[in-house]
Design a protein around this motif. Structure first.
Motif, PDB file in Angstrom:
ATOM      1  N   PHE A  76       0.812  -1.218   0.000  1.00 12.25           N
ATOM      2  CA  PHE A  76       0.000   0.000   0.000  1.00 12.25           C
ATOM      3  C   PHE A  76       0.847   1.271   0.000  1.00 12.25           C
ATOM      4  CE2 PHE A  76      -2.290  -3.286   2.461  1.00 12.25           C
ATOM      5  CZ  PHE A  76      -3.293  -3.545   1.542  1.00 12.25           C
ATOM      6  N   MET A  79       0.453   3.680  -3.020  1.00 13.84           N
ATOM      7  CA  MET A  79      -0.906   3.936  -3.500  1.00 13.84           C
ATOM      8  C   MET A  79      -1.356   5.341  -3.112  1.00 13.84           C
ATOM      9  SD  MET A  79      -3.030   0.487  -2.817  1.00 13.84           S
ATOM     10  CE  MET A  79      -2.795  -0.949  -3.807  1.00 13.84           C
ATOM     11  N   THR A  80      -2.224   5.893  -3.945  1.00 12.33           N
ATOM     12  CA  THR A  80      -2.793   7.208  -3.644  1.00 12.33           C
ATOM     13  C   THR A  80      -3.893   7.049  -2.603  1.00 12.33           C
ATOM     14  OG1 THR A  80      -4.507   7.041  -5.329  1.00 12.33           O
ATOM     15  CG2 THR A  80      -2.369   7.956  -6.025  1.00 12.33           C
ATOM     16  N   GLU A  82      -6.895   7.953  -2.950  1.00 10.95           N
ATOM     17  CA  GLU A  82      -8.097   7.490  -3.648  1.00 10.95           C
ATOM     18  C   GLU A  82      -8.081   5.969  -3.812  1.00 10.95           C
ATOM     19  OE1 GLU A  82      -6.165  10.067  -4.805  1.00 10.95           O
ATOM     20  OE2 GLU A  82      -7.537  11.659  -4.160  1.00 10.95           O
ATOM     21  N   GLN A  83      -6.930   5.425  -4.161  1.00 12.44           N
ATOM     22  CA  GLN A  83      -6.821   3.974  -4.316  1.00 12.44           C
ATOM     23  C   GLN A  83      -7.040   3.268  -2.979  1.00 12.44           C
ATOM     24  OE1 GLN A  83      -2.882   4.158  -6.052  1.00 12.44           O
ATOM     25  NE2 GLN A  83      -3.650   3.399  -8.032  1.00 12.44           N
ATOM     26  N   LEU A  84      -6.495   3.829  -1.923  1.00  8.94           N
ATOM     27  CA  LEU A  84      -6.679   3.236  -0.596  1.00  8.94           C
ATOM     28  C   LEU A  84      -8.142   3.321  -0.163  1.00  8.94           C
ATOM     29  CD1 LEU A  84      -3.470   4.614   1.147  1.00  8.94           C
ATOM     30  CD2 LEU A  84      -3.913   2.249   0.489  1.00  8.94           C
ATOM     31  N   ASP A  85      -8.786   4.461  -0.440  1.00  9.16           N
ATOM     32  CA  ASP A  85     -10.211   4.601  -0.110  1.00  9.16           C
ATOM     33  C   ASP A  85     -11.047   3.564  -0.846  1.00  9.16           C
ATOM     34  OD1 ASP A  85      -9.812   6.689   1.652  1.00  9.16           O
ATOM     35  OD2 ASP A  85     -10.236   8.258   0.165  1.00  9.16           O
ATOM     36  N   GLU A  86     -10.718   3.311  -2.098  1.00  5.37           N
ATOM     37  CA  GLU A  86     -11.456   2.314  -2.890  1.00  5.37           C
ATOM     38  C   GLU A  86     -11.320   0.928  -2.263  1.00  5.37           C
ATOM     39  OE1 GLU A  86     -13.800   0.527  -5.701  1.00  5.37           O
ATOM     40  OE2 GLU A  86     -13.539   2.675  -5.319  1.00  5.37           O
ATOM     41  N   ILE A  87     -10.136   0.587  -1.816  1.00  7.70           N
ATOM     42  CA  ILE A  87      -9.922  -0.715  -1.169  1.00  7.70           C
ATOM     43  C   ILE A  87     -10.737  -0.804   0.119  1.00  7.70           C
ATOM     44  CG2 ILE A  87      -8.204  -2.136   0.034  1.00  7.70           C
ATOM     45  CD1 ILE A  87      -6.166  -1.154  -2.067  1.00  7.70           C
TER      46      ILE A  87
END
Length: 101
Positions: A76, A79-80, A82-87
């Motif tokens: 992780f 990761m941005t 936004e990418q972490l929020d999506e996960i």
């Protein structure tokens, strides 16, 4: 007059990257010693037991090879947000009870 806490007598300090004179002098002395006594040092090394030779070799390697940096095992890390929020949202959705209509 004593110095204030956190303040030295030389506030500008040594420039970043500058060499420590004592370390340089010691390195020069050791290099001269090893150069002047190479045959005696080699003979002493060859007279060691196999176990002591390996230990000496391993101990000396740190001075000849750069230290390896541990690789990050954190997937992780790059990761941005936004990418972490999506996960996080996908994980939340997978644990929410499904509604039966």
């Amino acid at each position: 007059m004593p110095f204030e806490k956190g303040q030295s007598g030389n506030p500008t300090g040594r420039k970043p990257g500058s060499k420590n004179k004592s370390t340089s002098q010691l390195r020069d002395i050791l290099n001269s010693f090893l150069s002047d006594n190479f045959e005696a040092v080699a003979e002493a090394f060859h007279s060691l037991s196999a176990r002591d030779k390996v230990k000496a070799y391993v101990d000396l390697l740190q001075y000849g090879l750069p230290k390896l940096q541990a690789e990050s095992s954190n997937p992780f890390e790059n990761m941005t947000d936004e990418q972490l929020d999506e996960i996080v949202n996908r994980l939340k959705a997978s644990y929410e009870p499904k509604r039966e209509d």
